[in-house]
Enzyme design. Structure first.
Site, PDB file in Angstrom:
ATOM      1  N   ARG A 164       0.883  -1.172   0.000  1.00 11.66           N
ATOM      2  CA  ARG A 164       0.000   0.000   0.000  1.00 11.66           C
ATOM      3  C   ARG A 164       0.910   1.208   0.000  1.00 11.66           C
ATOM      4  NH1 ARG A 164      -5.137   1.434   3.704  1.00 11.66           N
ATOM      5  NH2 ARG A 164      -5.997   0.063   2.116  1.00 11.66           N
ATOM      6  N   HIS A 195      -7.617   1.101  -6.152  1.00 14.79           N
ATOM      7  CA  HIS A 195      -7.746   0.193  -5.000  1.00 14.79           C
ATOM      8  C   HIS A 195      -8.452  -1.093  -5.476  1.00 14.79           C
ATOM      9  CE1 HIS A 195      -7.786  -1.202  -1.018  1.00 14.79           C
ATOM     10  NE2 HIS A 195      -8.684  -0.420  -0.459  1.00 14.79           N
ATOM     11  N   GLN A 220     -10.225  -3.895  -3.140  1.00 15.99           N
ATOM     12  CA  GLN A 220     -11.505  -3.458  -2.583  1.00 15.99           C
ATOM     13  C   GLN A 220     -12.655  -3.751  -3.547  1.00 15.99           C
ATOM     14  OE1 GLN A 220     -12.123  -1.785   0.501  1.00 15.99           O
ATOM     15  NE2 GLN A 220     -14.190  -2.394  -0.094  1.00 15.99           N
ATOM     16  N   ASP A 222     -17.505   7.229  -0.646  1.00 15.65           N
ATOM     17  CA  ASP A 222     -16.246   7.058   0.086  1.00 15.65           C
ATOM     18  C   ASP A 222     -15.941   8.391   0.774  1.00 15.65           C
ATOM     19  OD1 ASP A 222     -13.799   6.110   1.010  1.00 15.65           O
ATOM     20  OD2 ASP A 222     -12.782   6.196  -0.928  1.00 15.65           O
ATOM     21  N   CYS A 252     -16.270   1.531   1.206  1.00 17.01           N
ATOM     22  CA  CYS A 252     -15.088   0.691   1.464  1.00 17.01           C
ATOM     23  C   CYS A 252     -14.650   0.748   2.922  1.00 17.01           C
ATOM     24  CB  CYS A 252     -13.948   1.093   0.534  1.00 17.01           C
ATOM     25  SG  CYS A 252     -13.333   2.770   0.827  1.00 17.01           S
ATOM     26  N   ARG A 296     -13.281  -8.783   1.857  1.00 20.45           N
ATOM     27  CA  ARG A 296     -11.878  -8.472   1.553  1.00 20.45           C
ATOM     28  C   ARG A 296     -11.035  -9.712   1.813  1.00 20.45           C
ATOM     29  NH1 ARG A 296     -10.063  -3.234   1.861  1.00 20.45           N
ATOM     30  NH2 ARG A 296      -8.153  -4.163   1.010  1.00 20.45           N
TER      31      ARG A 296
HETATM   32  N1   CP Z   1     -11.090  -0.230   2.815  1.00 20.51           N
HETATM   33  C1   CP Z   1      -9.805  -0.292   3.183  1.00 20.51           C
HETATM   34  O1   CP Z   1      -8.903  -0.532   2.370  1.00 20.51           O
HETATM   35  O2   CP Z   1      -9.606  -0.102   4.505  1.00 20.51           O
HETATM   36  P1   CP Z   1      -8.204   0.089   5.275  1.00 20.51           P
HETATM   37  O3   CP Z   1      -7.674   1.432   4.879  1.00 20.51           O
HETATM   38  O4   CP Z   1      -8.565  -0.003   6.717  1.00 20.51           O
HETATM   39  O5   CP Z   1      -7.271  -1.007   4.831  1.00 20.51           O
HETATM   40  N1  NVA Z   2     -10.123   6.792  -0.761  1.00 20.74           N
HETATM   41  C1  NVA Z   2      -9.632   6.322   0.516  1.00 20.74           C
HETATM   42  C2  NVA Z   2      -9.791   4.833   0.612  1.00 20.74           C
HETATM   43  C3  NVA Z   2      -9.362   4.230   1.909  1.00 20.74           C
HETATM   44  C4  NVA Z   2      -9.480   2.737   1.947  1.00 20.74           C
HETATM   45  C5  NVA Z   2      -8.195   6.728   0.698  1.00 20.74           C
HETATM   46  O1  NVA Z   2      -7.402   6.585  -0.240  1.00 20.74           O
HETATM   47  O2  NVA Z   2      -7.865   7.240   1.767  1.00 20.74           O
END
Ligand code: CP
Ligand code: NVA
Length: 308
Positions: free
Chosen positions: A107, A134, A137, A225, A266, A294
């Protein structure tokens, strides 16, 4: 060896195969205590690196648990504590990690980091979120929709709010899984035009509508989101909130969708900002099923990556 970088880069049949496998994996261990191993141990003897340059709850816990249930082991690494955060190149990091582990999940911020990791790693790399996309997700989200309502092909999926990384992977998925996608938000926060053009070229109907109520009318699935993502600067917070308030998912907006429409997010959610608690906790919401899926979807993704 196959990387899982983005939904638009993987063959449609392969994507469908991953989702079928996810459902099979989920069914096979229904009712088992979470800490027990799966009947099959495809990751036995394998070591997985989970690298986080941004915070995470779901991605971290679901990948870690998934690896363990499949018989593998994990190393959870924070980017800032690695030499990666102190000047070592991504290419060198990829080469080194490939000598120690069998799979890398990362990530990160810039998509270029993910791509460089994938280019130089000799083991599969999975995208656990970048500023742009992402994909894990959205695999879980499609699994969740189909679990509740059957095939997503031809359905109307409406996204309200920021055209962010999660929205981008939904647009990729529209092109691959053949559903209609409507983005509704302010023009300054539109999804990248290239994503829209590409999905349209694959035959998906993608619409952009400024009026949230009109966009949501007839929706089979309503998604939103956070208004401010992890990579966004907090300095424009108030402006963002003012811009996005008309796109909040509340009971009135949810009522514009079909009576059996689902609501997804998400997570993490900012209750009473992008979505009201009444919708989050209401009868349309499947947000915690998404979070659970997930785990199952990513187990299928890891198996696919490591398949001979
Ligand atoms: N939805 C998601 O990816 O959550 P986290 O940021 O907690 O991993
Ligand atoms: N759009 C959000 C998703 C988190 C899972 C971010 O990137 O912070």
């Amino acid at each position: 060896m196959q990387h899982f970088l983005d939904i638009n880069q993987i063959d449609q049949l392969q994507l469908r195969g991953i989702l079928d496998d996810a459902t099979r994996i989920k069914t096979a261990r229904a009712g088992l205590p979470k800490g027990t191993l799966d009947a099959e141990q495809p990751l036995a003897g394998q070591m997985v690196a989970l690298i986080f340059e941004k915070p995470s709850t779901r991605t971290r816990v679901s990948f870690d648990l998934g690896v363990r249930q499949m018989g593998g082991q994990t190393m959870v690494l924070s980017g800032s504590e690695m030499q990666l955060g102190h000047g070592e190149t991504i290419a060198d990091t990829a080469r080194v990690l490939s000598r120690y582990v069998d799979l890398i999940m990362i990530r990160t911020f810039e998509e270029a980091t993910l791509l460089e990791m994938a280019e130089y790693a000799t083991v599969p790399v999975i995208n656990g979120l970048t500023n742009r996309t992402h994909p894990c997700q959205i695999m879980a989200d499609i699994m969740t929709y189909e679990e509740h309502r059957g095939p997503i092909r031809g359905k109307r999926v409406v996204w309200t709010g920021d055209g962010n990384n999660v929205c981008a992977s939904f647009i990729h998925a529209a092109g691959q899984f053949g559903f209609d996608f409507v983005f509704s938000g302010p023009a300054t926060l539109d999804p990248e035009a290239g994503f829209v053009t590409e999905a349209r070229a694959k035959g998906a109907k993608i619409e952009i509508m400024r009026d949230a109520a009109a966009a949501v009318r007839g929706a089979d699935l309503l998604v939103t989101d956070t208004w401010i993502s992890m990579h966004d600067s907090q300095t424009a917070r108030e402006r963002r909130h003012n811009q996005l308030r008309p796109y909040q998912v509340d009971d009135a907006l949810m009522a514009e969708a079909k009576p059996d429409a689902l609501f997804m997010h998400c997570l993490p959610a900012h209750r009473n900002e992008e979505v009201t608690s009444s919708v989050m906790d209401g009868s349309h919401s499947v947000v915690f099923d998404e979070a659970e899926n997930r785990l199952h979807a990513q187990k299928a993704i890891m198996r696919w990556c490591l398949k001979e």
